[in-house]
Design an enzyme around this catalytic site. Structure first.
Site, PDB file in Angstrom:
ATOM      1  N   ASN A 103     -28.508 -31.826  83.102  1.00  0.00           N
ATOM      2  CA  ASN A 103     -27.063 -31.621  82.972  1.00  0.00           C
ATOM      3  C   ASN A 103     -26.342 -32.948  83.190  1.00  0.00           C
ATOM      4  O   ASN A 103     -26.694 -33.709  84.105  1.00  0.00           O
ATOM      5  CB  ASN A 103     -26.631 -30.608  84.057  1.00  0.00           C
ATOM      6  CG  ASN A 103     -25.211 -30.120  83.912  1.00  0.00           C
ATOM      7  OD1 ASN A 103     -24.803 -29.692  82.842  1.00  0.00           O
ATOM      8  ND2 ASN A 103     -24.431 -30.184  85.002  1.00  0.00           N
ATOM      9  N   GLU A 158     -26.970 -35.476  86.248  1.00  0.00           N
ATOM     10  CA  GLU A 158     -26.442 -36.842  86.125  1.00  0.00           C
ATOM     11  C   GLU A 158     -27.458 -37.919  86.496  1.00  0.00           C
ATOM     12  O   GLU A 158     -27.192 -38.753  87.353  1.00  0.00           O
ATOM     13  CB  GLU A 158     -25.152 -36.967  86.965  1.00  0.00           C
ATOM     14  CG  GLU A 158     -24.099 -35.940  86.554  1.00  0.00           C
ATOM     15  CD  GLU A 158     -22.848 -35.934  87.444  1.00  0.00           C
ATOM     16  OE1 GLU A 158     -22.757 -36.773  88.352  1.00  0.00           O
ATOM     17  OE2 GLU A 158     -21.982 -35.083  87.219  1.00  0.00           O
ATOM     18  N   HIS A 170     -16.439 -32.691  80.321  1.00  0.00           N
ATOM     19  CA  HIS A 170     -15.191 -33.150  80.957  1.00  0.00           C
ATOM     20  C   HIS A 170     -14.548 -34.161  80.011  1.00  0.00           C
ATOM     21  O   HIS A 170     -14.947 -35.317  79.958  1.00  0.00           O
ATOM     22  CB  HIS A 170     -15.477 -33.839  82.295  1.00  0.00           C
ATOM     23  CG  HIS A 170     -16.045 -32.932  83.330  1.00  0.00           C
ATOM     24  ND1 HIS A 170     -15.309 -31.909  83.902  1.00  0.00           N
ATOM     25  CD2 HIS A 170     -17.261 -32.885  83.922  1.00  0.00           C
ATOM     26  CE1 HIS A 170     -16.065 -31.275  84.797  1.00  0.00           C
ATOM     27  NE2 HIS A 170     -17.245 -31.838  84.825  1.00  0.00           N
ATOM     28  N   GLU A 200     -19.355 -27.415  82.286  1.00  0.00           N
ATOM     29  CA  GLU A 200     -18.249 -27.757  83.193  1.00  0.00           C
ATOM     30  C   GLU A 200     -16.997 -28.149  82.407  1.00  0.00           C
ATOM     31  O   GLU A 200     -16.327 -29.137  82.722  1.00  0.00           O
ATOM     32  CB  GLU A 200     -18.642 -28.937  84.101  1.00  0.00           C
ATOM     33  CG  GLU A 200     -19.916 -28.744  84.877  1.00  0.00           C
ATOM     34  CD  GLU A 200     -20.237 -29.912  85.822  1.00  0.00           C
ATOM     35  OE1 GLU A 200     -19.375 -30.790  86.048  1.00  0.00           O
ATOM     36  OE2 GLU A 200     -21.363 -29.933  86.338  1.00  0.00           O
ATOM     37  N   ASP A 218     -13.583 -29.009  80.983  1.00  0.00           N
ATOM     38  CA  ASP A 218     -12.134 -29.113  81.199  1.00  0.00           C
ATOM     39  C   ASP A 218     -11.625 -30.301  80.389  1.00  0.00           C
ATOM     40  O   ASP A 218     -12.399 -31.160  79.975  1.00  0.00           O
ATOM     41  CB  ASP A 218     -11.729 -29.170  82.683  1.00  0.00           C
ATOM     42  CG  ASP A 218     -12.386 -30.275  83.478  1.00  0.00           C
ATOM     43  OD1 ASP A 218     -12.910 -31.234  82.874  1.00  0.00           O
ATOM     44  OD2 ASP A 218     -12.357 -30.202  84.727  1.00  0.00           O
TER      45      ASP A 218
END
Ligand code: 9MR
Length: 361
Positions: free
Chosen positions: A212, A171, A248, A277, A279
């Site tokens: 990432n 990030e 996400h 990651e 979801d």
């Protein structure tokens, strides 16, 4: 869109369980998750030459037997949700605590699973001694650079040869593609990123080294900043191996349609990619339409990964709703995972299962 064709075919043949159109109530006998018939998800993934992972909550792994069972059975890759971050690994300056990270490594070894490393550098979950020391000036810029070097080296060496991909930096860009004004950037300037990759490579030359971030699924200002960064670093001879897309998403926003193009432009640069990651949260309460939309989002990301040879792993950020980070951060949203709170598979579970079974094109 392979998955749409397949869903239609499954529907026509009456194979309702695999259409993604089932409700969790239909799909889930009361007492156990492990009733879905057939091979575990990880076997389907292995056939497709994909590592299929989950983030692991170490408290749940210690306390919840069903959680442990599913973690062992369904996944061939694990990521520490929290215990390989700075605040856990270096709670005091120069004092390392690998106990929980090592427990995860042991669990993975026992179950024949690989481990994804998360993360050697981030602006969150930093220990107080570090943030306070920088704020009050007791840690100088030179010292901070040394601290960063020492942490990356110590951690990557500790796990040398046992981590297949490391999120070296996490990030580092804002939404508009400018550098995030993190402690690292403010103190050290942009060169900290190249340094981090150099140090990680020296410490563990076999791990694939990743950038990432979230909101980089499609082609946008932020993912373009990563594309430029990877290109620039590699032009300087710095090894960067992979682009990590966190994934996400929320059903209240549209699905980014240009994921394949985004993955392709990174493949064209010569780097691999992974979903790290995944979801898909929704505004609560969820209903059948939202659950099915959620399933489509999971399916869409997985389909894009499977259709890109250089997409090597697909990790979901936990699998059971009761352990999700989402409700703590997004008020009124939740239900982001593929199993509900009682481990009943949701439509997104069936969507993932179907995609994995279809494999790559
Ligand atoms: O899931 C993690 C949660 O348990 C932590 O409280 C949180 C702290 O910021 O970090 C969560 O994981 C994040 C990941 O490390 C990086 N990308 C965003 C994830 C969700 O916030």
């Amino acid at each position: 869109m392979k998955h749409l064709r397949a869903a239609a075919a499954a529907m026509a043949s009456g194979a309702l369980l695999f259409t993604g159109a089932v409700t969790s109530a239909q799909a889930a006998p009361a007492d156990a998750y492990h009733h879905p018939k057939g091979a575990p998800l990880k076997s389907l993934a292995a056939r497709a030459d994909l590592l299929f992972g989950t983030a692991v909550n170490m408290d749940a792994l210690a306390e919840d037997k069903t959680y442990r069972k599913i973690t062992a059975r369904e996944f061939n890759s694990l990521t520490a949700e929290n215990v390989m971050k700075w605040e856990t690994l270096q709670p005091e300056r120069g004092v390392y605590d690998f106990s929980q990270g090592d427990a995860l490594m042991r669990f993975a070894k026992q179950n024949g699973q690989q481990v994804r490393g998360h993360t050697l550098l981030w602006h969150n979950q930093l220990p107080a001694w570090l943030t306070e020391g920088v704020a009050d000036g007791s840690i100088t810029k030179d010292e901070l650079r040394q601290i960063l070097r020492e942490h990356i080296t110590t951690v990557a060496k500790h796990y040398k040869g046992k981590i297949y991909q490391w999120d070296v930096v996490n990030e580092v860009f804002e939404e508009d593609g400018s550098y995030r004004q993190s402690l690292w950037y403010q103190q050290l300037g942009p060169s900290y990123i190249a340094d981090a990759f150099r140090w990680a490579k020296q410490a563990d030359p076999h791990a694939k080294l990743y950038v990432n971030d979230y909101n980089v699924e499609g082609v946008n200002a932020k993912s373009t900043a990563y594309h430029n960064l990877v290109k620039d670093l590699r032009a300087q001879g710095i090894r960067v191996d992979g682009f990590g897309i966190q994934g996400h998403l929320s059903t209240q926003y549209g699905f980014p349609g240009d994921i394949p193009q985004n993955l392709q432009r990174f493949a064209d640069l010569g780097v691999e990619s992974s979903f790290t990651e995944v979801d898909v949260r929704g505004v609560m309460p969820m209903d059948e339409a939202k659950l099915n939309l959620q399933a489509d989002y999971f399916r869409g990301m997985l389909d894009a990964c499977l259709d890109q040879r250089k997409c090597t792993s697909f990790t979901i950020w936990g699998f059971a709703d009761q352990y999700s980070w989402v409700p703590d951060v997004f008020a009124g949203e939740g239900s982001a995972n593929i199993y509900d709170e009682s481990y009943a598979p949701k439509p997104s579970y069936w969507a993932v299962r179907q995609e994995l079974a279809e494999g790559r094109d």
